[in-house]
Design a protein around this motif. Sequence first.
Motif, PDB file in Angstrom:
ATOM      1  N   GLN A 157       0.809  -1.226   0.000  1.00 46.46           N
ATOM      2  CA  GLN A 157       0.000   0.000   0.000  1.00 46.46           C
ATOM      3  C   GLN A 157       0.841   1.275   0.000  1.00 46.46           C
ATOM      4  OE1 GLN A 157      -2.471  -1.036   3.316  1.00 46.46           O
ATOM      5  NE2 GLN A 157      -3.435  -2.658   2.087  1.00 46.46           N
ATOM      6  N   SER A 158       2.143   1.111   0.199  1.00 46.44           N
ATOM      7  CA  SER A 158       3.008   2.298   0.222  1.00 46.44           C
ATOM      8  C   SER A 158       3.270   2.749  -1.222  1.00 46.44           C
ATOM      9  CB  SER A 158       4.345   1.949   0.888  1.00 46.44           C
ATOM     10  OG  SER A 158       5.131   1.165   0.004  1.00 46.44           O
ATOM     11  N   ASP A 159       3.900   3.918  -1.351  1.00 45.73           N
ATOM     12  CA  ASP A 159       4.164   4.386  -2.720  1.00 45.73           C
ATOM     13  C   ASP A 159       5.575   4.001  -3.178  1.00 45.73           C
ATOM     14  OD1 ASP A 159       5.578   5.989  -1.103  1.00 45.73           O
ATOM     15  OD2 ASP A 159       4.603   7.873  -1.686  1.00 45.73           O
ATOM     16  N   MET A 160       6.137   2.978  -2.530  1.00 43.26           N
ATOM     17  CA  MET A 160       7.478   2.517  -2.916  1.00 43.26           C
ATOM     18  C   MET A 160       7.431   1.847  -4.300  1.00 43.26           C
ATOM     19  SD  MET A 160       9.694   3.192  -0.675  1.00 43.26           S
ATOM     20  CE  MET A 160       8.879   4.682  -0.195  1.00 43.26           C
ATOM     21  N   PRO A 161       8.561   1.867  -5.037  1.00 40.43           N
ATOM     22  CA  PRO A 161       8.593   1.169  -6.334  1.00 40.43           C
ATOM     23  C   PRO A 161       8.566  -0.345  -6.109  1.00 40.43           C
ATOM     24  CG  PRO A 161      10.778   1.986  -5.751  1.00 40.43           C
ATOM     25  CD  PRO A 161       9.835   2.493  -4.702  1.00 40.43           C
ATOM     26  N   LYS A 162       7.832  -1.054  -6.975  1.00 40.45           N
ATOM     27  CA  LYS A 162       7.680  -2.507  -6.779  1.00 40.45           C
ATOM     28  C   LYS A 162       8.036  -3.273  -8.048  1.00 40.45           C
ATOM     29  CE  LYS A 162       4.324  -1.055  -3.645  1.00 40.45           C
ATOM     30  NZ  LYS A 162       3.566   0.123  -3.948  1.00 40.45           N
ATOM     31  N   GLY A 163       8.757  -4.379  -7.859  1.00 38.78           N
ATOM     32  CA  GLY A 163       9.069  -5.263  -8.986  1.00 38.78           C
ATOM     33  C   GLY A 163       8.061  -6.399  -9.015  1.00 38.78           C
ATOM     34  N   ARG A 164       8.152  -7.235 -10.030  1.00 38.22           N
ATOM     35  CA  ARG A 164       7.290  -8.423 -10.091  1.00 38.22           C
ATOM     36  C   ARG A 164       8.096  -9.620  -9.619  1.00 38.22           C
ATOM     37  NH1 ARG A 164       5.330  -8.659 -16.208  1.00 38.22           N
ATOM     38  NH2 ARG A 164       5.138 -10.866 -15.691  1.00 38.22           N
ATOM     39  N   PRO A 165       7.457 -10.552  -8.899  1.00 36.95           N
ATOM     40  CA  PRO A 165       8.206 -11.705  -8.382  1.00 36.95           C
ATOM     41  C   PRO A 165       8.927 -12.483  -9.480  1.00 36.95           C
ATOM     42  CG  PRO A 165       5.972 -11.704  -7.510  1.00 36.95           C
ATOM     43  CD  PRO A 165       6.057 -10.575  -8.491  1.00 36.95           C
ATOM     44  N   ASN A 166       8.256 -12.743 -10.602  1.00 34.18           N
ATOM     45  CA  ASN A 166       8.892 -13.447 -11.718  1.00 34.18           C
ATOM     46  C   ASN A 166       8.055 -13.197 -12.963  1.00 34.18           C
ATOM     47  OD1 ASN A 166       6.734 -15.421 -11.791  1.00 34.18           O
ATOM     48  ND2 ASN A 166       7.645 -16.296  -9.944  1.00 34.18           N
ATOM     49  N   THR A 167       8.411 -13.865 -14.054  1.00 31.56           N
ATOM     50  CA  THR A 167       7.736 -13.594 -15.321  1.00 31.56           C
ATOM     51  C   THR A 167       6.253 -13.896 -15.266  1.00 31.56           C
ATOM     52  OG1 THR A 167       9.683 -14.719 -16.136  1.00 31.56           O
ATOM     53  CG2 THR A 167       8.146 -13.943 -17.769  1.00 31.56           C
ATOM     54  N   MET A 168       5.878 -14.876 -14.462  1.00 30.21           N
ATOM     55  CA  MET A 168       4.498 -15.351 -14.509  1.00 30.21           C
ATOM     56  C   MET A 168       3.605 -14.730 -13.441  1.00 30.21           C
ATOM     57  SD  MET A 168       5.404 -19.296 -15.138  1.00 30.21           S
ATOM     58  CE  MET A 168       3.752 -19.814 -15.446  1.00 30.21           C
ATOM     59  N   ASN A 169       4.179 -14.422 -12.278  1.00 28.50           N
ATOM     60  CA  ASN A 169       3.376 -13.824 -11.206  1.00 28.50           C
ATOM     61  C   ASN A 169       3.433 -12.306 -11.319  1.00 28.50           C
ATOM     62  OD1 ASN A 169       4.519 -16.516  -9.639  1.00 28.50           O
ATOM     63  ND2 ASN A 169       2.451 -15.961  -9.034  1.00 28.50           N
ATOM     64  N   ASN A 170       2.263 -11.691 -11.366  1.00 26.55           N
ATOM     65  CA  ASN A 170       2.219 -10.230 -11.496  1.00 26.55           C
ATOM     66  C   ASN A 170       2.136  -9.509 -10.162  1.00 26.55           C
ATOM     67  OD1 ASN A 170       2.159  -9.959 -14.418  1.00 26.55           O
ATOM     68  ND2 ASN A 170       0.264 -11.142 -14.232  1.00 26.55           N
ATOM     69  N   TYR A 171       1.705 -10.230  -9.109  1.00 31.86           N
ATOM     70  CA  TYR A 171       1.503  -9.572  -7.819  1.00 31.86           C
ATOM     71  C   TYR A 171       2.330 -10.266  -6.750  1.00 31.86           C
ATOM     72  CZ  TYR A 171      -2.194  -7.520 -10.471  1.00 31.86           C
ATOM     73  OH  TYR A 171      -2.864  -6.852 -11.446  1.00 31.86           O
ATOM     74  N   GLY A 172       2.917  -9.451  -5.877  1.00 37.58           N
ATOM     75  CA  GLY A 172       3.735 -10.027  -4.823  1.00 37.58           C
ATOM     76  C   GLY A 172       4.930  -9.131  -4.570  1.00 37.58           C
ATOM     77  N   VAL A 173       5.901  -9.639  -3.835  1.00 37.87           N
ATOM     78  CA  VAL A 173       7.015  -8.807  -3.395  1.00 37.87           C
ATOM     79  C   VAL A 173       8.326  -9.588  -3.562  1.00 37.87           C
ATOM     80  CG1 VAL A 173       7.975  -7.538  -1.439  1.00 37.87           C
ATOM     81  CG2 VAL A 173       5.498  -7.742  -1.648  1.00 37.87           C
ATOM     82  N   LEU A 174       9.344  -8.891  -4.063  1.00 37.66           N
ATOM     83  CA  LEU A 174      10.691  -9.486  -4.152  1.00 37.66           C
ATOM     84  C   LEU A 174      11.401  -9.211  -2.830  1.00 37.66           C
ATOM     85  CD1 LEU A 174      11.390  -8.210  -7.727  1.00 37.66           C
ATOM     86  CD2 LEU A 174      11.690 -10.591  -7.031  1.00 37.66           C
ATOM     87  N   LEU A 175      11.741 -10.257  -2.101  1.00 36.90           N
ATOM     88  CA  LEU A 175      12.218 -10.044  -0.730  1.00 36.90           C
ATOM     89  C   LEU A 175      13.633  -9.477  -0.660  1.00 36.90           C
ATOM     90  CD1 LEU A 175      10.567 -13.081   1.048  1.00 36.90           C
ATOM     91  CD2 LEU A 175       9.764 -10.725   0.923  1.00 36.90           C
ATOM     92  N   ASN A 176      14.447  -9.663  -1.690  1.00 37.58           N
ATOM     93  CA  ASN A 176      15.782  -9.031  -1.633  1.00 37.58           C
ATOM     94  C   ASN A 176      15.642  -7.515  -1.740  1.00 37.58           C
ATOM     95  OD1 ASN A 176      15.178  -9.055  -4.440  1.00 37.58           O
ATOM     96  ND2 ASN A 176      17.341  -8.762  -4.901  1.00 37.58           N
ATOM     97  N   GLU A 177      14.648  -7.048  -2.504  1.00 35.66           N
ATOM     98  CA  GLU A 177      14.467  -5.595  -2.625  1.00 35.66           C
ATOM     99  C   GLU A 177      13.991  -4.996  -1.303  1.00 35.66           C
ATOM    100  OE1 GLU A 177      12.178  -4.566  -6.130  1.00 35.66           O
ATOM    101  OE2 GLU A 177      13.605  -5.623  -7.432  1.00 35.66           O
ATOM    102  N   LEU A 178      13.311  -5.817  -0.523  1.00 35.22           N
ATOM    103  CA  LEU A 178      12.834  -5.351   0.784  1.00 35.22           C
ATOM    104  C   LEU A 178      13.937  -5.425   1.840  1.00 35.22           C
ATOM    105  CD1 LEU A 178       9.941  -4.437   1.198  1.00 35.22           C
ATOM    106  CD2 LEU A 178       9.378  -6.675   2.103  1.00 35.22           C
ATOM    107  N   GLY A 179      15.075  -6.018   1.488  1.00 36.54           N
ATOM    108  CA  GLY A 179      16.199  -6.107   2.424  1.00 36.54           C
ATOM    109  C   GLY A 179      16.099  -7.293   3.376  1.00 36.54           C
ATOM    110  N   MET A 180      15.460  -8.366   2.939  1.00 38.20           N
ATOM    111  CA  MET A 180      15.282  -9.516   3.846  1.00 38.20           C
ATOM    112  C   MET A 180      16.282 -10.638   3.631  1.00 38.20           C
ATOM    113  SD  MET A 180      11.271 -10.247   4.413  1.00 38.20           S
ATOM    114  CE  MET A 180      11.389 -11.022   6.014  1.00 38.20           C
TER     115      MET A 180
END
Length: 349
Positions: A157-180
């Motif tokens: 819900q934040s206005d942070m830039p978001k990537g796509r998990p992979n070619t097939m999934n359009n929704y979700g979060v890449l955890l390396n970008e989140l620093g995890m």
Amino acid sequence: MSAGRPFLACACFFSDNIFVGRYGLHVRYRDEGQLRRDHGRALRERGCRGEEDFRAALREIEAEVQRRKQLIHQSVERKAIISKCYKRKHPEVYILQDSFLAPDFLEIVSYCTSPDAHLHGLLRYIKSFSDKRIYRFPVFTEEFCQAFVDELENFEQSDMPKGRPNTMNNYGVLLNELGMDETFITPLREKYLQPITALLYPDVGGACLDSHKAFVVKYSLHEDLDLSSHYDNAEVTLNVSLGKDFTEGSLYFGDFSQEPTPVPKYIEIEHVVAQGLLHRGGQIHGALPIASGERWNLIIWMRSSAIRNRLCPMCNKKPELVEAEGFGDGFTETLDDDVPETVNLCSLW
Ligand SMILES: O=C(O)CCC(=O)C(=O)O
Ligand SMILES: [Fe+2]
């Protein structure tokens, strides 16, 4: 990262396994003539009829190749912005603690790290599905899953830039970008998952996993509903259901990619909240549509450079190494003489 050895990617990322969403088909793309020769028939069978349809498919493929070429650079930029500007709601979920883990999971890990642990002993603790070497067991506590999903929703819900998990999934979060990666996923893989995968999958690198790609996928009625059949860019995959409330949306599994049979028989496996499914990345699988609610799953594609340096699982050839960022796609530079030694060190066979 591994003793200063940079991780790399295979050049096939820019030409192979391109997903054409409108026809649910993966293709290899060099140029138009090759696309027509190699995939014309499969495209026609899936409804791509006439020149206009073919042009539209070609545009989709070329856009995906362009997206892939810009991916690394954009991901580095997003990660920097997120690290500087994103305000974490549950800072505690970024640092792995034993209290996040289900007591049964800790018991399984403790068995696997005991001196006499063996495969048959481990199989008493976990549920096996058919003969496909797919297993399910508790991983997290439900409280952790709730806090984690709440954190991910806050990010979404934040206005942070978001990537796509992979070619097939359009929704979700890449955890390396989140620093995890450093504080959560790497210790989870090294300390807890590898003792298990070493017993279950020694033949595909389960004893020498040295990198990963971790992301969360999200399905809901007005976003992605399901996932087409595919194999992962991983030696071993962990898929943990994080909730929230949903119906249907089971996974289905076919054959291991290197042992194809003419008529694939699929088995269906339900997600159980807070439990993880472990399978070989090469096991063909997909997800059935959810019927209601929202489904969030943590996916960890775990990789073994000793295995993939010999054969890229995506193009099935000796990898053509190209530079990458972070864990890249889990390949490393090897001198040809290195290979037998590395393999012995990992006691793969
Ligand atoms: O939807 C799921 O649970 C599976 C996702 C998956 O197979 C993948 O992202 O590789
Ligand atoms: Fe997958």
